[in-house]
Design a protein around this motif. Sequence first.
Motif, PDB file in Angstrom:
ATOM      1  N   ASN A   1      74.990  30.934  83.428  1.00 10.23           N
ATOM      2  CA  ASN A   1      75.211  29.880  83.848  1.00 10.23           C
ATOM      3  C   ASN A   1      73.832  29.107  83.499  1.00 10.23           C
ATOM      4  O   ASN A   1      72.207  29.298  83.305  1.00 10.23           O
ATOM      5  CB  ASN A   1      75.027  29.495  85.406  1.00 10.23           C
ATOM      6  CG  ASN A   1      76.238  29.790  86.045  1.00 10.23           C
ATOM      7  OD1 ASN A   1      77.310  29.168  85.458  1.00 10.23           O
ATOM      8  ND2 ASN A   1      76.509  30.804  87.233  1.00 10.23           N
ATOM      9  N   GLU A   2      73.656  27.841  82.807  1.00 14.46           N
ATOM     10  CA  GLU A   2      72.535  26.847  82.348  1.00 14.46           C
ATOM     11  C   GLU A   2      72.474  26.678  83.437  1.00 14.46           C
ATOM     12  O   GLU A   2      72.199  26.673  84.548  1.00 14.46           O
ATOM     13  CB  GLU A   2      72.876  26.194  81.748  1.00 14.46           C
ATOM     14  CG  GLU A   2      72.122  25.112  81.085  1.00 14.46           C
ATOM     15  CD  GLU A   2      71.266  25.599  80.128  1.00 14.46           C
ATOM     16  OE1 GLU A   2      70.189  25.830  80.116  1.00 14.46           O
ATOM     17  OE2 GLU A   2      71.994  25.105  79.335  1.00 14.46           O
TER      18      GLU A   2
ATOM     19  N   THR B   1      68.564  27.748  78.351  1.00 11.66           N
ATOM     20  CA  THR B   1      69.093  29.029  78.661  1.00 11.66           C
ATOM     21  C   THR B   1      69.481  29.672  77.265  1.00 11.66           C
ATOM     22  O   THR B   1      69.277  30.674  76.812  1.00 11.66           O
ATOM     23  CB  THR B   1      70.765  29.062  79.635  1.00 11.66           C
ATOM     24  OG1 THR B   1      69.706  28.596  80.759  1.00 11.66           O
ATOM     25  CG2 THR B   1      70.234  30.020  79.316  1.00 11.66           C
TER      26      THR B   1
ATOM     27  N   THR C   1      77.452  24.240  80.231  1.00 10.46           N
ATOM     28  CA  THR C   1      77.563  24.667  81.452  1.00 10.46           C
ATOM     29  C   THR C   1      77.108  26.323  82.277  1.00 10.46           C
ATOM     30  O   THR C   1      76.677  27.098  82.721  1.00 10.46           O
ATOM     31  CB  THR C   1      78.033  24.244  83.017  1.00 10.46           C
ATOM     32  OG1 THR C   1      79.095  24.682  82.623  1.00 10.46           O
ATOM     33  CG2 THR C   1      77.541  22.866  82.640  1.00 10.46           C
ATOM     34  N   LYS C   2      78.190  26.868  80.985  1.00  9.94           N
ATOM     35  CA  LYS C   2      77.722  28.237  80.497  1.00  9.94           C
ATOM     36  C   LYS C   2      77.860  28.307  79.394  1.00  9.94           C
ATOM     37  O   LYS C   2      78.228  27.993  78.026  1.00  9.94           O
ATOM     38  CB  LYS C   2      79.410  28.210  80.951  1.00  9.94           C
ATOM     39  CG  LYS C   2      79.058  28.241  82.444  1.00  9.94           C
ATOM     40  CD  LYS C   2      80.650  29.156  83.182  1.00  9.94           C
ATOM     41  CE  LYS C   2      82.474  28.401  82.260  1.00  9.94           C
ATOM     42  NZ  LYS C   2      82.164  27.350  82.488  1.00  9.94           N
ATOM     43  N   TRP C   3      77.165  30.069  79.101  1.00  7.83           N
ATOM     44  CA  TRP C   3      77.188  30.583  77.670  1.00  7.83           C
ATOM     45  C   TRP C   3      77.440  32.692  78.003  1.00  7.83           C
ATOM     46  O   TRP C   3      77.649  32.940  79.075  1.00  7.83           O
ATOM     47  CB  TRP C   3      75.603  30.183  77.748  1.00  7.83           C
ATOM     48  CG  TRP C   3      74.374  29.459  77.369  1.00  7.83           C
ATOM     49  CD1 TRP C   3      74.124  28.533  78.438  1.00  7.83           C
ATOM     50  CD2 TRP C   3      74.736  28.521  76.310  1.00  7.83           C
ATOM     51  NE1 TRP C   3      73.987  27.839  78.298  1.00  7.83           N
ATOM     52  CE2 TRP C   3      74.521  27.062  76.767  1.00  7.83           C
ATOM     53  CE3 TRP C   3      75.047  28.899  74.910  1.00  7.83           C
ATOM     54  CZ2 TRP C   3      74.152  26.115  75.887  1.00  7.83           C
ATOM     55  CZ3 TRP C   3      75.419  27.868  74.585  1.00  7.83           C
ATOM     56  CH2 TRP C   3      74.172  26.268  74.671  1.00  7.83           C
TER      57      TRP C   3
ATOM     58  N   GLY D   1      67.615  23.852  81.309  1.00 12.21           N
ATOM     59  CA  GLY D   1      68.098  23.445  79.686  1.00 12.21           C
ATOM     60  C   GLY D   1      67.989  24.102  78.492  1.00 12.21           C
ATOM     61  O   GLY D   1      68.535  23.718  77.408  1.00 12.21           O
TER      62      GLY D   1
ATOM     63  N   ALA E   1      78.195  28.672  73.324  1.00 12.79           N
ATOM     64  CA  ALA E   1      78.609  27.607  74.458  1.00 12.79           C
ATOM     65  C   ALA E   1      80.161  28.277  74.955  1.00 12.79           C
ATOM     66  O   ALA E   1      81.205  27.577  74.287  1.00 12.79           O
ATOM     67  CB  ALA E   1      77.860  26.070  74.396  1.00 12.79           C
TER      68      ALA E   1
END
Length: 331
Positions: free
Chosen positions: A309-310, A316, A263-265, A314, A329
């Motif tokens: 945020n992603e 990102t 969900t996050k990078w 999908g 990630a």
Amino acid sequence: MKIKKFFAIFVYICFFTALFAEDLTARFIATQAAKKDSVEESVEYLKTQIAKINIPAEKRAAYVFLASLQEQLSLFDDAQKSYAKAAGIAAGNAEGMPEKTNEQIVLDAIRCTLSCGDYEKADSYLNSAVRNSKNQVVQEYIKLYTQWSALCKADTVEQIAEPVAVLDAYSKVDSMRHVQPAILLTLWYVTGDKKYSEKIIEKFPSSIESSIVKGDAQLLPTPFWFFVPKSGEAEQGTGSFSVADEPEKNLPQTSDKKETVFTKWQLGLFKTENNAKLLADEVKSKGFDSFITTEKRASGTTYYIVLVNEDKSGNTAERLRSAGYDCYAVE
């Protein structure tokens, strides 16, 4: 009599305490540090133990080991200070520990200061006695780091022209052979020119630099790499390890998919909030949902982490890398 007896006991205790401190070795505390549950705990343990070491060579080796762990944790300012302390100890190598000259340790300190974006301190190290080294490899690194410092100072694409020209010249001479992979990686990263990445893969296929341009590894998110102006976007490969296994014949196929949903990078980790804000704002201006969070390490230092945020697409991560931002990630 009682006073004399007390004094004798006191001297006895002091003697054996001093004896134990003298016998404490870098190898011993490094071994004990490795048994800790986390690298952070290892770092804190080493800090307390180094103060108990009296033998110069052992203390020097312990500081180098501590610095290597701090660098691993991206504590670059702490790492450069530990390397500097080690370099300031006039002693040889300790038994059972990696061998390093003081010149090599100074180079480690320079690398860490540049990772912090602190080119002024890097220049002070570069202009120290290490500049007069007779060692060919040390001289190659001095020349490389001098140009890295010049890139670090640059605010515009025009200002990177001179260090890029110097590095390009270095990439063509045998006298810089030991640092050629790093030179080519730098040129590829700041210019986006594929001829440099192709040369890395051709000449140095097993290097970490080759892994980076292929997409098998990522550059560590540090101020130096993020804020150096770039005249082009360096495109990484898609990786060489993600080859799907061919399904065996005569086995029923299932429609179940193994998916790891992130969900996050994470884009960067900074000690200065302003640097984090600059990156977050820049990324946001390009359409990404960026934000900053903080993390306090065991050392007491607070780090500012830039995350994205992603989105519903999908993809990102691919979009970030296409826009020139390295990311990885986090759950």
